[in-house]
Design an enzyme around this catalytic site. Sequence first.
Site, mmCIF file in Angstrom:
data_model
loop_
_atom_site.group_PDB
_atom_site.id
_atom_site.type_symbol
_atom_site.label_atom_id
_atom_site.label_comp_id
_atom_site.label_asym_id
_atom_site.label_seq_id
_atom_site.Cartn_x
_atom_site.Cartn_y
_atom_site.Cartn_z
ATOM 1 N N LYS A 1 12.902 -10.054 6.800
ATOM 2 C CA LYS A 1 13.525 -10.268 7.688
ATOM 3 C C LYS A 1 15.408 -11.331 7.122
ATOM 4 C CE LYS A 1 14.014 -7.592 11.207
ATOM 5 N NZ LYS A 1 13.759 -6.295 9.913
ATOM 6 N N TYR B 1 11.711 -3.511 12.970
ATOM 7 C CA TYR B 1 11.434 -3.940 10.863
ATOM 8 C C TYR B 1 13.005 -3.410 10.985
ATOM 9 C CZ TYR B 1 9.494 -3.259 6.616
ATOM 10 O OH TYR B 1 9.492 -3.801 5.327
ATOM 11 N N HIS C 1 14.190 3.801 2.833
ATOM 12 C CA HIS C 1 12.451 4.669 3.088
ATOM 13 C C HIS C 1 12.130 4.709 4.494
ATOM 14 C CE1 HIS C 1 9.517 2.564 -0.392
ATOM 15 N NE2 HIS C 1 11.094 2.827 -0.795
ATOM 16 N N PRO D 1 7.906 -13.982 4.970
ATOM 17 C CA PRO D 1 8.789 -12.786 4.990
ATOM 18 C C PRO D 1 8.379 -11.168 5.170
ATOM 19 C CG PRO D 1 7.120 -14.025 2.927
ATOM 20 C CD PRO D 1 7.820 -15.001 3.930
ATOM 21 N N TYR E 1 1.462 -2.264 4.286
ATOM 22 C CA TYR E 1 1.294 -3.723 4.478
ATOM 23 C C TYR E 1 -0.193 -3.566 5.483
ATOM 24 C CZ TYR E 1 6.181 -5.403 5.414
ATOM 25 O OH TYR E 1 7.381 -5.455 4.862
#
Length: 394
Positions: free
Chosen positions: A298, A386, A72, A294, A202
């Site tokens: 990570k 990220y 992604h 979560p 998100y």
Amino acid sequence: MRTQVGIIGAGPAGLLLAHLLRLEGIDSAVLETRGRAEIEATIRAGALEQGTVDLLDAAGVGERMRREGMPHEGIVLRFGGRSHRIPLAELTGGRSIMIYAQHEVIRDLVNARLLAGGAIHFGVRDVSLLDLDTRQPKLRFHDADGELQELACDYVAGCDGFHGVSRPSIPSRLRREFTRVYPFGWLGILVEAPPATDELIYAYHERGFALVSTRSPQIQRLYLQCNPNDEPGAWADARVWEELHARLAGADGFRLAEGRIFQKGVIAMRSFVVEPMQHGRLFLAGDAAHIVPPTGAKGLNLAVADVRVLARALAEFYASGNAQLLERYSETALRRVWRAEHFSWWMTSMLHTFHDESPFHHRMQLAQLRYVTESRAAATMLAENYVGLPFEEA
Ligand code: APR
Ligand code: PHB
């Protein structure tokens, strides 16, 4: 029995450490309370940082991940009924993430270990750690047949997760623990449905956070902010869909594809770090030493980063007798741990509804979300964390 490194726990941390040590010609034995079928079936997270992907590849265990995993190059933050893309790869010089479930990583590592003839003792009981401050620590345990065994080692790696025995084996006066418990959890579900989106979403919504992830073209992984004490049974399928649709709704008409829900579980959310991550000849790695909520994806990646540092330090010691890297293990690992703790806390704080906070707090979250999606500098900050900051050397 004797080995060079005694490893407690066959999670990602323990199994990858055993594999990296074998590549350096270092012998280890892995002790695991659960059975092989169970560790290979436990549903956990699934987003691998660029560095994790590269490390698994370089260690020769990335072949199936490359074939079945899904790269992604961006993620979506959704709020105010609109989607805002963070172009991860574009902002980080081409770095991205790979969606590949943690239990698939476990399967690949167990396979590699067994093919190489390495020992994994499944179904052990009552593991205790002895003589950690001597040159020959020992692990005592009952094997799967109930026989009492003693394993003498040069070093012990505590990779037994948050509820393991390793961390409590460090005398409490010699360790300091940092904890934050969040007033919410995640309901995680697996659904038989085609993907509703190409990239993870998100979503921030007054009714609570939602996350749209995936596992395959046929199976989707979805999460909903919930009460941390909720039983999964309290979430009837109709209620799950109603909340997901409401939290993801928008003027753009986005709609999630529904399907059969075949797995439900509630995950508590906490931040936790123990300092130091070593005591005598015991080294902690992964969830045994730290937990992140979560939201930043990570947990698994930090476990991988820890064992990378530990494997290199052990390799240096066995090659040259120089224990300097081992002595600095905790200091080196904790730098990355605290960065990831901050990022995970920050993502969590920005994206969840805190029901006891004021409307002012809600406006602060929206201001932060707007900034992070409109400013290239702020988006780059999110993106580089990220996809994972580059590994640093000791
Ligand atoms: N003796 C032996 N094994 C034990 C013991 C014990 N006393 N206690 C726990 N274990 C085993 C567990 O059964 C589990 O298989 O240790 C393993 C720990 O694995 P994880 O909890 O997966 O921890 P870790 O390897 O650090 O992986 C990092 O990343 O995605 C996150 O939290 C998620 O599991 C994930 C973690
Ligand atoms: C997942 O796919 O399980 C997943 C993805 C991203 C997260 C957490 C979990 O932040």
